[in-house]
Design a protein around this motif. Structure first.
Motif, PDB file in Angstrom:
ATOM      1  N   ALA A  82      -0.754 -59.192  89.577  1.00 32.02           N
ATOM      2  CA  ALA A  82       0.365 -60.449  89.053  1.00 32.02           C
ATOM      3  C   ALA A  82       1.481 -59.883  88.742  1.00 32.02           C
ATOM      4  O   ALA A  82       2.623 -60.232  89.403  1.00 32.02           O
ATOM      5  N   THR A  83       1.400 -58.658  87.799  1.00 30.31           N
ATOM      6  CA  THR A  83       2.932 -58.286  87.460  1.00 30.31           C
ATOM      7  C   THR A  83       3.351 -57.416  88.662  1.00 30.31           C
ATOM      8  O   THR A  83       4.833 -57.291  88.543  1.00 30.31           O
ATOM      9  N   THR A  84       2.655 -56.886  89.489  1.00 29.94           N
ATOM     10  CA  THR A  84       3.367 -56.244  90.516  1.00 29.94           C
ATOM     11  C   THR A  84       3.731 -57.233  91.641  1.00 29.94           C
ATOM     12  O   THR A  84       4.883 -57.084  92.242  1.00 29.94           O
ATOM     13  N   LEU A  85       3.073 -58.375  91.767  1.00 31.70           N
ATOM     14  CA  LEU A  85       3.524 -59.357  92.428  1.00 31.70           C
ATOM     15  C   LEU A  85       5.033 -59.984  92.110  1.00 31.70           C
ATOM     16  O   LEU A  85       6.134 -59.986  92.998  1.00 31.70           O
ATOM     17  N   PHE A  86       5.085 -60.103  90.865  1.00 31.52           N
ATOM     18  CA  PHE A  86       6.246 -60.889  90.273  1.00 31.52           C
ATOM     19  C   PHE A  86       7.353 -60.060  89.792  1.00 31.52           C
ATOM     20  O   PHE A  86       8.382 -60.122  89.591  1.00 31.52           O
ATOM     21  N   GLY A  87       6.994 -58.771  89.600  1.00 32.34           N
ATOM     22  CA  GLY A  87       7.927 -57.883  89.232  1.00 32.34           C
ATOM     23  C   GLY A  87       8.443 -58.305  87.886  1.00 32.34           C
ATOM     24  O   GLY A  87       9.610 -57.571  87.449  1.00 32.34           O
ATOM     25  N   SER A  88       7.960 -58.780  86.784  1.00 31.29           N
ATOM     26  CA  SER A  88       8.266 -59.287  85.693  1.00 31.29           C
ATOM     27  C   SER A  88       7.105 -59.965  84.709  1.00 31.29           C
ATOM     28  O   SER A  88       6.134 -60.046  85.020  1.00 31.29           O
ATOM     29  N   HIS A  89       7.540 -60.026  83.467  1.00 27.90           N
ATOM     30  CA  HIS A  89       6.666 -60.874  82.651  1.00 27.90           C
ATOM     31  C   HIS A  89       7.498 -61.834  81.665  1.00 27.90           C
ATOM     32  O   HIS A  89       8.690 -61.435  81.627  1.00 27.90           O
ATOM     33  N   HIS A  90       7.130 -62.873  81.310  1.00 26.94           N
ATOM     34  CA  HIS A  90       7.918 -63.986  80.493  1.00 26.94           C
ATOM     35  C   HIS A  90       7.121 -64.457  79.371  1.00 26.94           C
ATOM     36  O   HIS A  90       7.006 -65.449  78.923  1.00 26.94           O
ATOM     37  N   TYR A  91       6.421 -63.278  78.822  1.00 24.68           N
ATOM     38  CA  TYR A  91       5.686 -63.498  77.793  1.00 24.68           C
ATOM     39  C   TYR A  91       5.686 -62.116  76.733  1.00 24.68           C
ATOM     40  O   TYR A  91       5.952 -60.966  77.335  1.00 24.68           O
ATOM     41  N   ASP A  92       5.522 -62.061  75.483  1.00 22.92           N
ATOM     42  CA  ASP A  92       5.608 -60.832  74.755  1.00 22.92           C
ATOM     43  C   ASP A  92       4.138 -60.504  74.528  1.00 22.92           C
ATOM     44  O   ASP A  92       3.724 -59.209  73.977  1.00 22.92           O
ATOM     45  N   HIS A  93       2.914 -61.207  74.736  1.00 20.10           N
ATOM     46  CA  HIS A  93       1.653 -61.166  74.818  1.00 20.10           C
ATOM     47  C   HIS A  93       1.182 -62.327  75.494  1.00 20.10           C
ATOM     48  O   HIS A  93       1.762 -63.340  75.509  1.00 20.10           O
ATOM     49  N   TYR A  94      -0.019 -62.167  76.334  1.00 19.88           N
ATOM     50  CA  TYR A  94      -0.910 -63.102  76.699  1.00 19.88           C
ATOM     51  C   TYR A  94      -2.241 -63.330  76.455  1.00 19.88           C
ATOM     52  O   TYR A  94      -2.681 -62.502  76.453  1.00 19.88           O
ATOM     53  N   ASP A  95      -2.821 -64.393  76.497  1.00 18.13           N
ATOM     54  CA  ASP A  95      -3.977 -64.612  75.939  1.00 18.13           C
ATOM     55  C   ASP A  95      -4.864 -65.620  76.872  1.00 18.13           C
ATOM     56  O   ASP A  95      -4.505 -67.004  76.639  1.00 18.13           O
ATOM     57  N   PHE A  96      -5.505 -65.066  77.679  1.00 17.80           N
ATOM     58  CA  PHE A  96      -6.546 -66.092  78.561  1.00 17.80           C
ATOM     59  C   PHE A  96      -7.511 -66.545  77.530  1.00 17.80           C
ATOM     60  O   PHE A  96      -8.173 -65.912  76.801  1.00 17.80           O
ATOM     61  N   LEU A  97      -7.550 -67.769  77.637  1.00 21.98           N
ATOM     62  CA  LEU A  97      -8.809 -68.532  76.761  1.00 21.98           C
ATOM     63  C   LEU A  97      -9.872 -69.133  77.690  1.00 21.98           C
ATOM     64  O   LEU A  97      -9.460 -69.787  78.465  1.00 21.98           O
ATOM     65  N   LEU A  98     -11.049 -68.558  77.819  1.00 22.65           N
ATOM     66  CA  LEU A  98     -12.156 -69.042  78.599  1.00 22.65           C
ATOM     67  C   LEU A  98     -13.278 -69.291  77.828  1.00 22.65           C
ATOM     68  O   LEU A  98     -13.789 -68.577  77.096  1.00 22.65           O
TER      69      LEU A  98
END
Length: 645
Positions: free
Chosen positions: A268-284
């Motif tokens: 995903a980060t390769t595809l979009f070339g960016s991130h728009h969070y300083d951390h990310y949490d999947f909740l499953l």
């Protein structure tokens, strides 16, 4: 005599004869003053919201909230608090205000009477004065005890706290301008997963202060059985998979399964070339008790899957694009958002005219990224694509309703069950939107001789302002212009043709340009077999035109299908097949037997309520399941799309 009768009739009509007709007609009462529009100004003070989520036996959350009273409210003599109704990601007013109970308002220990607005029922009017500097609110969330009451959010082993359900906020302000200090109390020993952060975690966790926007966008999963898995990618921005489950065995992910989830972050980060969070949490949540969900947030996502998500890996792949879909939303839907879907608070209506980008392209990337990361194999991704392409190519409602109109369906249907789903259409912008974007991707590749693709669009459109959390709204013209900057073409016409006009068939040029065609055989794919296993039923969508549960209940009957023409509807129970008790195998055999003998029909004994009926289906085309077939002599762009980067 005739002339006299006519004269009487005319004078009566003019009101000269009947005094009753001369009485004043009723006129409507004026509506009460509207709730103040939100203003982009800081709310003076900090709210606190404390949630006690320990009463899992009764499915009740108890809330204590404190709200400072601004001077302007004192001057008006009234403060208005709102219960959130327009929840981002739901695309309609889905706030569970019916679950709000036991509301009590106090200030300085004295009870204050509140009054609900009788037009905007999510607004509460509270009298205030200089002697009420702070309001103390006590109320409950009476969450569903059983699924027929709504989505279950509390079980003996899992709690899902969604802050929009357990808080009220001041009217008259943008919610991004309201600061909140949240806390939650969970059963002893349970662990918490959330995008919210706290200095320490425990039974009672006090999170760092945040904006009300971010609070609502940061739900909690807490569980008795919990596992946190680090998925941080090469950009070193922290990403974690927080898993809760009904039982501890469901948490047993293998190293290769964890690696596939790490690959999702990399791809995903390769595809979009960016991130728009300083951390990310999947909740499953791996559960049969908590209500199912797939809901996007900027720095997290709420997901639920079967308990065998890890432990029955070969059987659960049809649902393994869920995390990829919701993760994609961090870029598409949360950071980049249709302009008419951005709202200043959670009670201003949103409009969904661009949901075919918001959800449609996310559906596309969810399917692709799941394959690129190894959450599913390429063949499994192809099988899912074949099934969706066939489903929407046979969608009868497309004969009267254009795809773009389905973006209104979250408000029209409120995601309630529909009697004739494929004729009425529903939120088709998801999967048919996916097919539109596959069409665009393969066309870009074909026109550019493989030099450009929709990957370039994704990076150009969603990859702007790397690291920024600020929402970047867009409109149709920017979508078309960005496509044109990647590969010159009349993209506005391309999109309007697929969105606004009646099309008797689904947009399947993406398969053709990708080097494949849709075919049907009598052999089910592994996708169909796994889906039937997960749903405990029989999928006869492309033969008799219905699906049937293990017990013989017709779960869905398709419009003008052989089953429909024979008089079947959904919710009926098949008691017998060709004079034998119903089993799924007997129904399959009846279909294949009728294919061999054109004089033989498929006889069913069907129970509907108290009525029992015998129907005969003259169907002779056998079992049919969709597949993708390679077209010789064409470029295999579809395999290129599904190949890891």
């Amino acid at each position: 005599m005739m002339r006299l009768r006519l004269l009487v009739a005319l004078t009566a009509f003019s009101g000269l004869v009947s005094p009753a007709l001369a009485q004043p007609q009723p006129t409507p009462l004026p509506l009460p003053p509207a709730v103040p529009d939100p203003q982009d100004k800081p709310f003076p003070g900090t709210l606190s919201v404390s949630v006690d989520a320990t009463d899992t036996a009764h499915h009740i959350m108890s809330i204590h909230e404190t709200v400072p009273v601004p001077k302007e409210a004192v001057q008006k003599g009234e403060m208005i608090l709102l219960y959130p109704m327009w929840i981002p990601g739901d695309h309609s007013p889905t706030g569970v205000i019916e679950q709000l109970g036991s509301l009590k308002v106090q200030s300085g220990g004295k009870t204050i009477s509140w009054k609900r607005d009788n037009v905007n029922v999510a607004a509460f009017h509270i009298p205030v004065s200089a002697t009420t500097p702070t309001l103390d609110l006590h109320f409950q969330l009476l969450s569903p005890v059983t699924p027929d009451q709504g989505r279950v959010v509390m079980t003996p082993s899992i709690v899902n706290v969604q802050w929009d359900q357990v808080s009220l906020y001041p009217a008259g302000y943008f919610t991004r301008d309201i600061t909140v200090k949240p806390s939650v109390l969970v059963p002893h020993g349970w662990q918490i997963g959330s995008a919210l952060r706290a200095p320490t975690y425990g039974d009672e966790t006090h999170f760092n202060a945040t904006t009300y926007n971010t609070l609502v966008d940061s739900p909690i999963y807490a569980g008795r059985y919990f596992r946190k898995i680090d998925l941080t990618g090469p950009d070193h921005v922290p990403v974690a998979l927080n898993v809760v489950a009904d039982d501890p065995d469901s948490l047993n992910a293998t190293p290769s399964q964890i690696e596939a989830h790490k690959n999702l972050v990399r791809q995903a980060t390769t595809l979009f070339g960016s991130h728009h969070y300083d951390h990310y949490d999947f909740l499953l949540a791996l559960t049969e008790e908590l209500g199912m969900i797939g809901l996007e947030h900027h720095q997290s996502s709420e997901n639920a899957a079967a308990p065998g998500y890890f432990t029955e890996w070969d059987k659960t792949f049809p649902e393994r694009d869920l995390l990829a879909h919701e993760y994609t939303h961090s870029w598409n839907g949360k950071y980049r958002r249709p302009a008419d879907m951005w709202a200043p608070n959670f009670n201003v209506p949103q409009r969904g005219s661009l949901l075919w980008v918001y959800e449609g392209q996310t559906q596309y990337w969810g399917n692709v990224l799941a394959a690129r990361s190894g959450l599913v194999t390429k063949d499994q991704g192809f099988e899912a694509l074949a099934y969706m392409a066939a489903t929407y190519d046979n969608q009868s409602g497309r004969l009267w309703r254009p795809l773009e109109d389905t973006t209104n369906d979250p408000v029209i249907a409120q995601r309630a069950p529909l009697s004739w789903r494929d004729w009425q259409r529903s939120e088709d912008y998801y999967v048919e939107g996916q097919l539109v974007w596959l069409d665009a991707d393969t066309l870009i590749r074909k026109l550019s001789n493989g030099q450009k693709s929709l990957d370039d669009f994704a990076k150009a459109f969603f990859g702007t302002n790397n690291g920024s959390f600020i929402v970047s709204p867009y409109q149709f013209d920017e979508v078309a212009a960005t496509l044109n900057s990647i590969q010159p073409y009349d993209w506005a016409k391309f999109l309007h043709d697929r969105l606004d006009t009646i099309q008797p068939h689904a947009p399947l040029d993406g398969l053709k340009n990708g080097g494949y065609k849709l075919v049907y055989t009598d052999k089910p794919t592994s996708f169909v077999k796994a889906s039937e296993g997960m749903r405990h039923g029989l999928d006869l969508t492309f033969s008799l035109g219905m699906s049937v549960t293990k017990s013989g209940k017709t779960a869905r009957v398709h419009w003008m299908s052989p089953a429909f023409k024979a008089g079947l509807t959904s919710g009926e129970t098949i008691l017998a097949v060709n004079d034998m008790d119903y089993t799924s195998e007997r129904l399959r055999h009846a279909i294949t037997d009728a294919q061999k003998d054109p004089k033989q029909t498929i006889r069913l004994v069907v129970k509907s309520g108290e009525h029992i009926n015998t129907v005969s289906i003259p169907y002779h085309e056998g079992l049919r399941y969709p597949h993708l077939e390679r077209v010789d002599g064409t470029t295999d762009y579809l395999s290129a799309i599904y190949t890891p980067r």
